[in-house]
Design an enzyme around this catalytic site. Structure first.
Site, mmCIF file in Angstrom:
data_model
loop_
_atom_site.group_PDB
_atom_site.id
_atom_site.type_symbol
_atom_site.label_atom_id
_atom_site.label_comp_id
_atom_site.label_asym_id
_atom_site.label_seq_id
_atom_site.Cartn_x
_atom_site.Cartn_y
_atom_site.Cartn_z
ATOM 1 N N ASP B 10 -7.196 4.147 29.750
ATOM 2 C CA ASP B 10 -6.973 3.755 31.139
ATOM 3 C C ASP B 10 -8.164 4.205 31.981
ATOM 4 O O ASP B 10 -8.462 5.399 32.038
ATOM 5 C CB ASP B 10 -5.669 4.430 31.611
ATOM 6 C CG ASP B 10 -5.273 4.033 33.023
ATOM 7 O OD1 ASP B 10 -6.034 3.303 33.675
ATOM 8 O OD2 ASP B 10 -4.194 4.475 33.463
ATOM 9 N N ASP B 106 -7.813 -2.690 33.811
ATOM 10 C CA ASP B 106 -8.322 -1.339 33.539
ATOM 11 C C ASP B 106 -7.642 -0.624 32.374
ATOM 12 O O ASP B 106 -7.953 0.514 32.095
ATOM 13 C CB ASP B 106 -8.226 -0.479 34.800
ATOM 14 C CG ASP B 106 -6.794 -0.314 35.290
ATOM 15 O OD1 ASP B 106 -5.970 -1.196 35.023
ATOM 16 O OD2 ASP B 106 -6.503 0.705 35.931
ATOM 17 N N GLU B 107 -6.715 -1.291 31.695
ATOM 18 C CA GLU B 107 -6.019 -0.606 30.605
ATOM 19 C C GLU B 107 -6.048 -1.437 29.324
ATOM 20 O O GLU B 107 -6.033 -2.659 29.376
ATOM 21 C CB GLU B 107 -4.551 -0.352 30.983
ATOM 22 C CG GLU B 107 -4.385 0.504 32.221
ATOM 23 C CD GLU B 107 -2.927 0.697 32.611
ATOM 24 O OE1 GLU B 107 -2.056 0.595 31.734
ATOM 25 O OE2 GLU B 107 -2.675 0.938 33.801
HETATM 26 MG MG LIG Z 1 -6.298 2.948 35.764
#
Ligand SMILES: [Mg+2]
Lengths: 86, 413
Positions: B10, B106-107
């Site tokens: 993340d 973002d992950e």
């Molecule tokens: Mg994040």
């Protein structure tokens, strides 16, 4: 404006694309003079601390017998070096 | 069967961190990335650690954030830049596995079960990823390491930024079970408050609950959550590029002034349903249910769901169902700030469907043909070409956000 006045200086570079797609700098053109890159010591992806850039390739090279680092930012196609001081 | 090795990586405070990489002079200062900055009603999308410490929260209006943190640097979002960073970081993950499943920009989950021989233990791979992302991009990641996806995600939330956290079978009772139920993926606010009413607050309490009792109280979704709590999530990491079924189509809006009457909300719902219906059509889907999420001006969120009488993508039917749901379930105590309509449980258009035996099919057919004509006009002339007269009145909306939400394969049926 950046920390301890580190900033990027755009460079004019002559480089060669090898047949396998790798990019190798040969000459740096600076102040009208053409400096040969004698050796490439290492190639790695590395963001120099305090420099605004997107995951550039760092080339550790020797020019006129001294070690220098030059960077190629793939996203913009720009070569640059990092200068300390104002 | 040996355990799988799953990482969840993340990017920390992604938008804000990306802006700081591109503005090194902002390092160590409070930075917030905000939508519609010129407009005083823009909201905070992401914030740096320093902004967070000053009390700035995601979803806060810029004005409030500035009041809390006078030297806040407010940056506009640069989505193309975030896409670039996201792509570069995924290329780093790809060095260690070809089983990579993105979850938002973002992950990512990364299945490294088969990578151990070449690259070392899962923790060593996680450490490599953490170091390489920082060295190469200047961004940082938190990496969770576990034997399933839900715990890997939970682990990546435990230590931030720039950290690796392990949840193994041996330590899961100590690390996971004392945490609140809300730390589990898919435990939404509605489910959490429902469980709380039955005295279940922690993951451990959920894991220890009696299956039959829980099913009786809350149905199948709670059973799924209970299996997650017990570490029995078997969903697999989808190979990059593998097609994932669309799980919902939603559209939301943050209003530039609070809504105070149900009729104002009705018009917003109608507007949102236009987009939802259009995109269901594009995807060749019909919705079997809808969900409405309402955020009030204190940013407290409530979400409601209901089934539709028959699968549909009729914008009017979606809007009417959404409004009926809103009226039935929401108590308008404070002004409403944001509303989202989501079409859930989509089915392929051609798949068989159960028809409502009391419905007026002649009318429905006419309505279908009318909407189809509107859709064609919208496709040719754009969304503003033809709209219900109801939504033409100037109301308080701006800052739309649409999404196609795709859930990890095999998690939710
Ligand atoms: Mg994040």
């Amino acid at each position: 404006m950046s920390e301890r006045g580190v900033h990027r200086v755009p460079l004019s570079v002559e480089a060669v694309f090898l047949t396998d797609g790798r990019l190798r700098p040969r000459f740096v053109i600076f102040d009208g003079a053409r400096y040969e890159i004698e050796r490439i010591l290492s190639v790695a992806t590395r963001r120099p601390t305090g420099i605004a850039c997107i995951a550039p390739t760092e080339y550790r090279v020797t020019i006129c017998g001294t070690e220098k680092k030059i960077y190629y930012e793939n996203e913009t196609g720009v070569w640059f070096s990092v200068k300390e001081g104002v | 069967m040996t355990d799988r090795a799953i990482l969840h990586s993340d990017l920390n405070a992604f938008y804000a961190s990306a802006e700081i990489v591109m503005h090194p002079e902002w390092q160590g200062r409070p930075v917030a990335v905000c939508g519609s900055v010129e407009d005083r009603h823009g909201i905070v999308l992401a914030k740096s650690q320093q902004a967070k410490e000053a009390g700035v929260r995601t979803g806060m209006v810029v004005r409030e954030a500035r009041a809390l943190c006078p030297d806040l640097i407010v940056a506009e979002p640069h989505y193309d830049r975030y896409m670039t960073f996201s792509r570069l970081v995924r290329k780093i993950y790809a060095r260690y596995s070809d089983l990579i499943e993105p979850f938002g920009m973002d992950e990512c989950w990364i299945d490294v079960t088969g990578s151990a021989r070449r690259w070392g233990t899962p923790v060593e791979i996680a450490e490599r990823i953490r170091r390489e992302v920082r060295k190469e991009t200047g961004l940082t990641v938190s990496v969770g390491v576990s034997f399933n996806k839900v715990f890997a995600k939970l682990a990546s939330d435990l230590k931030k930024p720039d950290a690796v956290t392990v949840i193994a079978r041996e330590n899961m009772k100590e690390t996971v079970w004392p945490l609140p139920v809300s730390s589990l993926l898919y435990a939404g606010p509605a489910t959490v408050s429902r469980l709380e009413r039955f005295g279940i607050r922690t993951v451990g309490e959920l894991a220890a609950a009696n299956e039959e009792t829980l099913r009786g109280w809350m149905g199948a979704n709670a059973m799924l959550l209970m299996r997650f709590a017990r570490g029995e999530d078997l969903s697999r990491v989808m190979r990059d590029g593998e097609s994932m079924p669309v799980k919902s189509v939603g559209h939301g809006i943050t209003c530039n002034a609070d809504l105070y009457t149900p009729d104002e909300v009705r018009r917003v719902l109608l507007e949102l349903s236009q987009d939802v219906g259009m995109r269901l059509k594009e995807a060749g889907l019909l919705a079997c249910g809808i969900s409405v999420c309402v955020k009030d001006n204190r940013l407290e969120c409530e979400q409601f769901m209901s089934s539709l009488p028959a699968p549909t993508r009729s914008r009017r039917e979606i809007a009417e169902a959404a409004y009926a749901l809103f009226c039935r379930r929401y108590e308008m105590v404070r002004g409403v700030r944001a509303v989202t309509v989501t079409a859930i449980r989509p089915v392929r258009e051609k798949s068989e469907r159960q028809l409502d035996c009391f419905g007026d099919y002649r009318k429905k057919d006419r309505l279908d043909r009318l909407e189809s004509a509107v859709d064609n006009m919208t496709l040719r002339f754009g969304a503003a070409a033809l709209r219900p007269a109801d939504v033409l009145t100037n109301f308080k909306t701006q800052n739309r956000h649409s999404y196609l939400s795709v859930l990890p394969h095999g998690v939710v049926k």
